[in-house]
Scaffold this active site. Structure first.
Site, short mmCIF file in Angstrom:
data_model
loop_
_atom_site.label_atom_id
_atom_site.label_comp_id
_atom_site.label_asym_id
_atom_site.label_seq_id
_atom_site.Cartn_x
_atom_site.Cartn_y
_atom_site.Cartn_z
N CYS A 115 0.83 -1.22 0.00
CA CYS A 115 0.00 0.00 0.00
C CYS A 115 0.86 1.27 0.00
CB CYS A 115 -0.93 0.01 1.21
SG CYS A 115 -2.02 -1.41 1.23
N HIS A 262 -3.83 7.02 0.92
CA HIS A 262 -4.03 5.68 0.33
C HIS A 262 -5.44 5.24 0.68
CE1 HIS A 262 -4.07 1.46 -0.23
NE2 HIS A 262 -3.99 1.19 1.06
N ASN A 292 -9.98 -0.99 -2.36
CA ASN A 292 -8.57 -0.72 -2.05
C ASN A 292 -7.72 -1.32 -3.18
OD1 ASN A 292 -5.92 -0.97 -1.08
ND2 ASN A 292 -6.57 -1.27 1.03
N1 ACO Z 1 -19.29 -9.57 5.56
C1 ACO Z 1 -19.99 -9.89 6.66
N2 ACO Z 1 -19.40 -10.24 7.83
C2 ACO Z 1 -18.06 -10.24 7.87
C3 ACO Z 1 -17.27 -9.91 6.76
C4 ACO Z 1 -17.94 -9.58 5.57
N3 ACO Z 1 -17.28 -9.25 4.46
N4 ACO Z 1 -15.99 -10.01 7.12
C5 ACO Z 1 -15.95 -10.37 8.41
N5 ACO Z 1 -17.22 -10.53 8.87
C6 ACO Z 1 -17.65 -10.92 10.20
C7 ACO Z 1 -16.60 -11.67 10.97
O1 ACO Z 1 -16.64 -13.05 10.66
C8 ACO Z 1 -17.01 -11.40 12.40
O2 ACO Z 1 -18.07 -12.25 12.74
P1 ACO Z 1 -18.20 -12.85 14.23
O3 ACO Z 1 -18.32 -11.63 15.12
O4 ACO Z 1 -19.41 -13.68 14.15
O5 ACO Z 1 -16.94 -13.61 14.45
C9 ACO Z 1 -17.57 -9.98 12.35
O6 ACO Z 1 -17.89 -9.73 10.97
C10 ACO Z 1 -16.60 -8.94 12.82
O7 ACO Z 1 -15.32 -9.22 12.23
P2 ACO Z 1 -14.10 -8.33 12.49
O8 ACO Z 1 -12.95 -8.81 11.64
O9 ACO Z 1 -13.89 -8.19 13.95
O10 ACO Z 1 -14.66 -6.97 11.89
P3 ACO Z 1 -14.11 -5.54 12.09
O11 ACO Z 1 -15.12 -4.72 12.76
O12 ACO Z 1 -12.71 -5.51 12.61
O13 ACO Z 1 -14.03 -5.07 10.58
C11 ACO Z 1 -12.39 -4.70 8.91
C12 ACO Z 1 -13.17 -5.74 9.68
C13 ACO Z 1 -13.33 -3.89 8.03
C14 ACO Z 1 -11.38 -5.40 8.02
C15 ACO Z 1 -11.71 -3.79 9.94
O14 ACO Z 1 -10.94 -4.52 10.84
C16 ACO Z 1 -10.85 -2.78 9.30
O15 ACO Z 1 -11.34 -1.83 8.72
N6 ACO Z 1 -9.53 -2.96 9.41
C17 ACO Z 1 -8.60 -2.11 8.75
C18 ACO Z 1 -7.99 -2.92 7.74
C19 ACO Z 1 -8.02 -2.27 6.45
O16 ACO Z 1 -8.62 -1.27 6.19
N7 ACO Z 1 -7.33 -2.88 5.57
C20 ACO Z 1 -7.24 -2.39 4.28
C21 ACO Z 1 -6.19 -3.09 3.60
S1 ACO Z 1 -4.68 -2.83 4.33
C22 ACO Z 1 -4.26 -1.31 3.98
O17 ACO Z 1 -4.55 -0.86 2.90
C23 ACO Z 1 -3.63 -0.57 4.98
#
Ligand code: ACO
Length: 335
Positions: A115, A262, A292
C-alpha cells in the site's frame, strides 16, 4: 540540486464492476456490512479473457500520463513499478511495461512496498532526479488482486476490500526550488510483517510443498489480514507521517489544500480528516467506487482529483500511505 515535480497523471480501471450485492451472491456478506465498515460500494475486477494484466493496466495508465506530460515514451529515463501482484514471480512487471511501451532499453525497477509502494516509488524517483541522474521518471502503481482472493465466505474479511486498477505519474526535473516534491518520509516496521501478508507460495513455502501437502484447509496462498491491528496502526502512522512532513516544511495542517490518503478504508481516511480538522473538500476519497487498489490507489485518486480540477497550480498536496510490512510514508508537494 534539482527539484522534481509531477508533470503528467493517468489511470486505468478494468471495465468489470463488482458491486457489494454481487459479492453477497457468492459469499455471506451484505452491502450494509461492507459499506458500514469500509465505505466501499463497488470495485473493479479483471474479467478473465479481457487481456488485462498488472503490467498492461500499468502501461495503459502510463501512456496517458506520458501524453499529459507532453513527452513521448522515448523520453522516459527510468521506470519504477510498484505492485504486490506482479505478472510473474520473476522478472518484475517494470520490464514488461518497458516492452509494452516500445522503449528499446531503459532501467526498470519493481518496488515491493504494497500500500505504500507508490510513495516509496515517488520518493525514489525524486532522489534520482535531485541528483541529476535522470530527467523523466515513470512511476506506476498497479494491482491485479481479484484472481488471488478467496472469494468464499472464509475469505470475506479480506476479499470484499480489494479491487484491481492502475495509476501512473511522470516525474520530471523542476528548476524552481519552491515547487514540486518538497519532502518524502518513509518508514517500516517488520515486526508486523505477517499481520498483513501472503506467505505462500514463496521460498518459505514452495509450490511443490503446497501441492504435496494436498491440504484443502491450507489458506497460506490467500492474503491474510489482522484487520483490527491494521486499523489501529494505520490511524496512528497516517497521522504521524503527515505531521512529520508538515513539520519538516514548517507548515501547519491548515496549509493542506488536498490530502490524498491511500484508499485503505473510508473509516481510516475519515479518522485522519477529523484529526487534522480538514474539510470534505480537503480530502479526496474514491474507495467507494474502486475498493482498495493498494499501490494503485494513490495515483488513481491523484489522477481523478487532478481531472476534477481539485489539484491546482500552487496547491499544497499531501500524499500519505500505510500498509503491509508494516510500511508507511508521506510526500509533501507544492503543485
Ligand atoms: N461480511 C460480513 N461479515 C463479515 C465480513 C464480511 N465481508 N468479514 C468479516 N465478517 C464478520 C466476521 O466473521 C465477524 O463475525 P463474528 O463476530 O461472528 O466472528 C464480524 O464480521 C466482525 O469481524 P471483524 O474482523 O472483527 O470486523 P471488524 O469490525 O474488525 O471489521 C475490517 C473488519 C473492516 C477489516 C476492519 O478490521 C478494518 O477496517 N480494518 C482495517 C484494515 C483495512 O482497512 N485494511 C485495508 C487493507 S490494508 C491497507 O490498505 C492498509
Amino acid at each position: 540540486m534539482y527539484q522534481s515535480r509531477i508533470a503528467g497523471l493517468g489511470k486505468y480501471l478494468p471495465e468489470n464492476v463488482v458491486t457489494n450485492q454481487d459479492l453477497s451472491e457468492i459469499m455471506e456478506t451484505s452491502d450494509e456490512w461492507i459499506q458500514e465498515r469500509t465505505g466501499i460500494e463497488e470495485r473493479r475486477h479483471i474479467k478473465k479473457g479481457s487481456g488485462d494484466t498488472t503490467a498492461s493496466m500499468g502501461a495503459a495508465a502510463a501512456r496517458i500520463a506520458i501524453e499529459r506530460a507532453d513527452l513521448s515514451t522515448q523520453d522516459i529515463d527510468l521506470i519504477l513499478f510498484a505492485t504486490l501482484s506482479p505478472d510473474y514471480y520473476f522478472p518484475g512487471s517494470g520490464v514488461l511495461v518497458q516492452e509494452l511501451l516500445d522503449i528499446p532499453t531503459c532501467p526498470a525497477m519493481d518496488i515491493r512496498n504494497q500500500c505504500s509502494g507508490f510513495i516509496y516509488a515517488l520518493s525514489t524517483a525524486d532522489q534520482f532526479i535531485k541528483t541529476g541522474m535522470y530527467k523523466n521518471v515513470l512511476v506506476i502503481g498497479s494491482e491485479n488482486h481479484s484472481g488471488g482472493l478467496d472469494m468464499t465466505t472464509r475469505g470475506r474479511g479480506v476479499s470484499v476490500i480489494f479491487g484491481d486498477g492502475a495509476g501512473a505519474a511522470v516525474i520530471t526535473r523542476e528548476e524552481d526550488p519552491d515547487k514540486g516534491i518538497l519532502s518524502s518520509h518513509l518508514h517500516s516496521q517488520g515486526k508486523f510483517a505477517e499481520e498483513l501478508s501472503l506467505i505462500g507460495p514463496s521460498t518459505n513455502r514452495w509450490v511443490p510443498e503446497i501441492i504435496a501437502a494436498n491440504d484443502p484447509t491450507d489458506e497460506s496462498y490467500y492474503p491474510y489480514m489482522n484487520g483490527q491491528l491494521v486499523f489501529k496502526n494505520a490511524v496512528v502512522r497516517f497521522s504521524e507521517v503527515i505531521m512529520e512532513g508538515l513539520t519538516t516544511n514548517g507548515l501547519a495542517p491548515s496549509a493542506i489544500d488536498m490530502l490524498i490518503p491511500h484508499q485503505a478504508n473510508l473509516r481510516i481516511s475519515q479518522f485522519v480528516q477529523k484529526k487534522f480538522g480538514l474539510g470534505n473538500d480537503q480530502v479526496y476519497n474514491n474507495i467507494q467506487r474502486y475498493g482498495n487498489t493498494t499501490a494503485g490507489s494513490i495515483p488513481i485518486a491523484l489522477t481523478e482529483a487532478w481531472e476534477e480540477g481539485k489539484v491546482r497550480e500552487g496547491d499544497l498536496i499531501v500524499l500519505a500511505a500505510f500498509g503491509s510490512g508494516f510500511t508507511w510514508g508521506s510526500s509533501i508537494i507544492r503543485w
